[in-house]
Design a protein around this motif. Structure first.
Motif, PDB file in Angstrom:
ATOM      1  N   LYS A 134       0.877  -1.086  -0.311  1.00 48.93           N
ATOM      2  CA  LYS A 134       0.156  -0.266   0.508  1.00 48.93           C
ATOM      3  C   LYS A 134       0.831   1.573   0.258  1.00 48.93           C
ATOM      4  CE  LYS A 134      -3.254  -2.348   2.602  1.00 48.93           C
ATOM      5  NZ  LYS A 134      -4.593  -2.720   4.130  1.00 48.93           N
ATOM      6  N   ASN A 135       2.360   1.040   0.462  1.00 47.71           N
ATOM      7  CA  ASN A 135       3.472   2.231   0.233  1.00 47.71           C
ATOM      8  C   ASN A 135       3.668   2.360  -1.362  1.00 47.71           C
ATOM      9  OD1 ASN A 135       4.855   0.503  -0.033  1.00 47.71           O
ATOM     10  ND2 ASN A 135       5.993   0.714   1.776  1.00 47.71           N
ATOM     11  N   THR A 136       3.075   1.472  -2.487  1.00 49.43           N
ATOM     12  CA  THR A 136       3.125   1.494  -3.378  1.00 49.43           C
ATOM     13  C   THR A 136       4.551   1.170  -3.772  1.00 49.43           C
ATOM     14  OG1 THR A 136       4.776   3.715  -3.871  1.00 49.43           O
ATOM     15  CG2 THR A 136       2.128   3.958  -4.386  1.00 49.43           C
ATOM     16  N   LEU A 137       5.430   0.642  -2.948  1.00 50.89           N
ATOM     17  CA  LEU A 137       6.509  -0.164  -2.961  1.00 50.89           C
ATOM     18  C   LEU A 137       6.836  -1.717  -3.377  1.00 50.89           C
ATOM     19  CD1 LEU A 137       8.522   2.349  -0.368  1.00 50.89           C
ATOM     20  CD2 LEU A 137       8.558   2.376  -2.871  1.00 50.89           C
ATOM     21  N   LEU A 138       7.803  -2.213  -3.912  1.00 53.86           N
ATOM     22  CA  LEU A 138       7.435  -3.892  -4.551  1.00 53.86           C
ATOM     23  C   LEU A 138       8.222  -4.769  -3.690  1.00 53.86           C
ATOM     24  CD1 LEU A 138       7.372  -5.502  -6.848  1.00 53.86           C
ATOM     25  CD2 LEU A 138       9.944  -6.406  -6.280  1.00 53.86           C
ATOM     26  N   VAL A 139       7.765  -5.154  -2.843  1.00 56.89           N
ATOM     27  CA  VAL A 139       8.321  -5.992  -1.853  1.00 56.89           C
ATOM     28  C   VAL A 139       8.214  -7.394  -1.487  1.00 56.89           C
ATOM     29  CG1 VAL A 139       6.607  -6.643   0.361  1.00 56.89           C
ATOM     30  CG2 VAL A 139       6.227  -4.937   0.087  1.00 56.89           C
ATOM     31  N   ASN A 140       8.739  -7.618  -1.902  1.00 61.55           N
ATOM     32  CA  ASN A 140       9.992  -9.601  -1.917  1.00 61.55           C
ATOM     33  C   ASN A 140       9.697 -10.308  -0.583  1.00 61.55           C
ATOM     34  OD1 ASN A 140      12.649 -11.283  -1.484  1.00 61.55           O
ATOM     35  ND2 ASN A 140      11.602 -10.835  -3.885  1.00 61.55           N
ATOM     36  N   ASP A 141       9.297 -11.879  -1.117  1.00 66.36           N
ATOM     37  CA  ASP A 141       9.806 -11.858   0.567  1.00 66.36           C
ATOM     38  C   ASP A 141      10.863 -11.602   1.028  1.00 66.36           C
ATOM     39  OD1 ASP A 141      10.690 -13.657  -1.721  1.00 66.36           O
ATOM     40  OD2 ASP A 141       9.774 -15.506  -0.979  1.00 66.36           O
ATOM     41  N   LYS A 142      11.672 -12.121   0.382  1.00 69.12           N
ATOM     42  CA  LYS A 142      13.049 -12.074   0.864  1.00 69.12           C
ATOM     43  C   LYS A 142      13.648 -10.740   1.590  1.00 69.12           C
ATOM     44  CE  LYS A 142      13.977 -16.210  -0.738  1.00 69.12           C
ATOM     45  NZ  LYS A 142      13.199 -16.905  -1.553  1.00 69.12           N
ATOM     46  N   LEU A 143      13.668 -10.089   0.582  1.00 71.38           N
ATOM     47  CA  LEU A 143      14.983  -8.631   0.847  1.00 71.38           C
ATOM     48  C   LEU A 143      13.485  -8.024   1.439  1.00 71.38           C
ATOM     49  CD1 LEU A 143      16.861  -8.589  -2.179  1.00 71.38           C
ATOM     50  CD2 LEU A 143      17.076  -9.533   0.224  1.00 71.38           C
ATOM     51  N   GLY A 144      11.846  -7.700   1.455  1.00 71.87           N
ATOM     52  CA  GLY A 144      10.957  -7.434   2.178  1.00 71.87           C
ATOM     53  C   GLY A 144      11.422  -5.969   0.431  1.00 71.87           C
ATOM     54  N   ASN A 145      11.338  -4.530   1.577  1.00 69.61           N
ATOM     55  CA  ASN A 145      10.979  -3.496   0.674  1.00 69.61           C
ATOM     56  C   ASN A 145      12.871  -2.854  -0.040  1.00 69.61           C
ATOM     57  OD1 ASN A 145      11.472  -1.336   2.170  1.00 69.61           O
ATOM     58  ND2 ASN A 145       9.510  -1.366   2.537  1.00 69.61           N
ATOM     59  N   MET A 146      13.135  -3.587   0.557  1.00 71.36           N
ATOM     60  CA  MET A 146      14.882  -2.671   1.169  1.00 71.36           C
ATOM     61  C   MET A 146      15.412  -3.081   0.312  1.00 71.36           C
ATOM     62  SD  MET A 146      14.321  -0.331   3.305  1.00 71.36           S
ATOM     63  CE  MET A 146      15.964  -0.478   3.512  1.00 71.36           C
ATOM     64  N   LEU A 147      15.252  -2.839  -1.147  1.00 71.88           N
ATOM     65  CA  LEU A 147      15.744  -3.341  -2.912  1.00 71.88           C
ATOM     66  C   LEU A 147      15.691  -2.255  -3.401  1.00 71.88           C
ATOM     67  CD1 LEU A 147      13.180  -3.713  -4.263  1.00 71.88           C
ATOM     68  CD2 LEU A 147      13.491  -5.954  -3.419  1.00 71.88           C
ATOM     69  N   TRP A 148      16.524  -2.751  -4.396  1.00 69.83           N
ATOM     70  CA  TRP A 148      16.543  -1.319  -5.499  1.00 69.83           C
ATOM     71  C   TRP A 148      17.161  -1.754  -6.713  1.00 69.83           C
ATOM     72  CZ3 TRP A 148      16.117   3.588  -4.672  1.00 69.83           C
ATOM     73  CH2 TRP A 148      16.457   4.820  -5.233  1.00 69.83           C
ATOM     74  N   LEU A 149      15.985  -1.432  -7.953  1.00 70.78           N
ATOM     75  CA  LEU A 149      15.323  -2.685  -8.893  1.00 70.78           C
ATOM     76  C   LEU A 149      16.607  -1.986 -10.330  1.00 70.78           C
ATOM     77  CD1 LEU A 149      12.293  -3.019  -7.947  1.00 70.78           C
ATOM     78  CD2 LEU A 149      12.757  -4.559  -7.768  1.00 70.78           C
ATOM     79  N   GLY A 150      16.543  -2.260 -11.436  1.00 71.42           N
ATOM     80  CA  GLY A 150      16.672  -2.078 -12.665  1.00 71.42           C
ATOM     81  C   GLY A 150      16.617  -3.589 -13.253  1.00 71.42           C
ATOM     82  N   ALA A 151      16.781  -2.801 -14.559  1.00 70.73           N
ATOM     83  CA  ALA A 151      15.937  -3.623 -15.796  1.00 70.73           C
ATOM     84  C   ALA A 151      16.239  -3.462 -17.180  1.00 70.73           C
ATOM     85  CB  ALA A 151      14.659  -3.692 -15.832  1.00 70.73           C
ATOM     86  N   VAL A 152      17.073  -4.738 -18.113  1.00 66.23           N
ATOM     87  CA  VAL A 152      17.019  -4.101 -19.215  1.00 66.23           C
ATOM     88  C   VAL A 152      16.284  -5.119 -20.046  1.00 66.23           C
ATOM     89  CG1 VAL A 152      18.942  -5.588 -20.878  1.00 66.23           C
ATOM     90  CG2 VAL A 152      19.089  -4.478 -19.118  1.00 66.23           C
ATOM     91  N   LEU A 153      15.902  -4.602 -21.534  1.00 63.46           N
ATOM     92  CA  LEU A 153      14.366  -4.610 -22.316  1.00 63.46           C
ATOM     93  C   LEU A 153      15.349  -5.954 -23.763  1.00 63.46           C
ATOM     94  CD1 LEU A 153      12.204  -1.414 -22.829  1.00 63.46           C
ATOM     95  CD2 LEU A 153      12.627  -3.383 -20.773  1.00 63.46           C
ATOM     96  N   VAL A 154      14.578  -6.439 -23.657  1.00 65.27           N
ATOM     97  CA  VAL A 154      15.880  -7.479 -24.454  1.00 65.27           C
ATOM     98  C   VAL A 154      14.659  -8.132 -26.129  1.00 65.27           C
ATOM     99  CG1 VAL A 154      17.331  -8.706 -23.889  1.00 65.27           C
ATOM    100  CG2 VAL A 154      15.587  -9.731 -23.408  1.00 65.27           C
TER     101      VAL A 154
END
Ligand code: B12
Ligand code: SF4
Ligand code: SF4
Length: 232
Positions: A134-154
């Motif tokens: 609900k804070n609009t952040l991604l929550v992962n089961d292991k790292l919670g919201n304490m992560l930084w994201l990146g991506a590559v389009l292929v």
């Protein structure tokens, strides 16, 4: 040269990512026009999303330390995305990195609303890396919201990851909504204008620091989802 999703994930880990998932481009049909993967790379077939752990210790430290680490996370994820794209190109794959923070071009001055070229949190959900809280952040089961994201389009088809099978929030929880000093959150989206009025501040020496991360820090799931908690 052929490359599989598993080989791509192994490479992501070698470059320093803790998590990596694949989302086929068809999972983005509900993204706003102008902010779909094919608006960034016309021939995009898959979005490779990765994440690195954001050190939790900085939450109890000073605003300067937190900001320093946040800036390092930007460098780290941007380097992963850059190196990944270079490597994939050597396989004959068209690969476009997504900036993990700036630059982006869309800006609505009245609403003080910016939008990344591709929303990384929505991308991470579609690559099976978690759910949105609900804070609009991604929550992962292991790292919670304490992560930084990146991506590559292929421009190649890759085996897709399953979507996460857990929930980010307990239904009755609204701790982040009630704790935000600017009441920027409504449970599904954010008023950037309100958040930006408090989230960063200039320092006397002419620099700036991140001055609010309450919605991140106060979340009971910020370090990961306590799967044992089943009641509301
Ligand atoms: C602009 C920006 C901000 C803005 C807006 C934040 C936001 N929630 O969107 C401000 C300055 C407020 C901000 C603050 C923070 N940010 Co910021 N920010 C970004 C940035 C650069 C772009 C985000 C964006 O485009 N938002 C605009 C759109 C997506 O949000 P929206 O208007 O709510 O979207 C609606 C529609 O447009 C639509 N939509 C838009 N795109 C898509 C796509 C699909 C597929 C679908 C279905 C729908 C859809 O859905 C929404 C429904 O209403 C991203 C990096 C990136 N490229 O993603 C980092 C990012 C979101 N920030 C991040 C972080 C950590 C923060 C802070 C915690 C920093 C801090 N203070 O310590 C705070 C958290 C505040 C909060 N609760 O969100 C991380 C989040 C990590 C995580 N766990 O989720 C990101 C992903 C950076 C990163 N590389 O990791 N940030
Ligand atoms: S960073 Fe602070 S001001 Fe922005 S939404 Fe979170 S709690 Fe509210
Ligand atoms: S504080 Fe509660 S409502 Fe907010 S994101 Fe965390 S679990 Fe969800």
């Amino acid at each position: 040269m052929n490359i599989t999703a598993n080989q791509i994930k192994d490479k992501a880990k070698l470059f320093g990512a803790d998590l990596c998932g694949v989302a086929p481009v068809e999972r983005f049909l509900d993204a706003p026009i102008g902010f779909q993967p094919t608006d960034v790379l016309k021939t995009c077939k898959s979005v490779v999303v990765f994440a690195s752990r954001f050190p939790v210790s900085t939450l109890t430290s000073t605003q300067a330390s937190y900001t320093f680490v946040r800036n390092k996370m930007i460098e780290k994820l941007d380097s992963i995305a850059f190196n990944f794209s270079m490597e994939l190109e050597s396989y004959g794959i068209c690969a476009v990195p997504v900036p993990s923070s700036e630059p982006y071009e869309y800006w609505d001055d009245e609403r003080k609303h910016g939008q990344g070229i591709l929303s990384l949190k929505h991308s991470a959900v579609r690559a099976g890396l978690g759910k949105l809280g609900k804070n609009t952040l991604l929550v992962n089961d292991k790292l919670g919201n304490m992560l930084w994201l990146g991506a590559v389009l292929v421009d190649i088809e890759l085996e897709a990851d399953k979507l996460a099978d857990y929930e980010a929030c307990l239904a009755s929880c609204r701790v982040c909504l009630d704790s935000c000093p600017t009441q920027a959150l409504d449970g599904t989206t954010i008023s950037q204008k309100k958040c930006r009025s408090t989230m960063a501040k200039c320092t006397d020496g002419g620099g700036w620091v991140i001055s609010c991360n309450i919605c991140r820090k106060i979340c009971p799931n910020h370090k990961g989802i306590y799967k044992s908690v089943t009641c509301d």
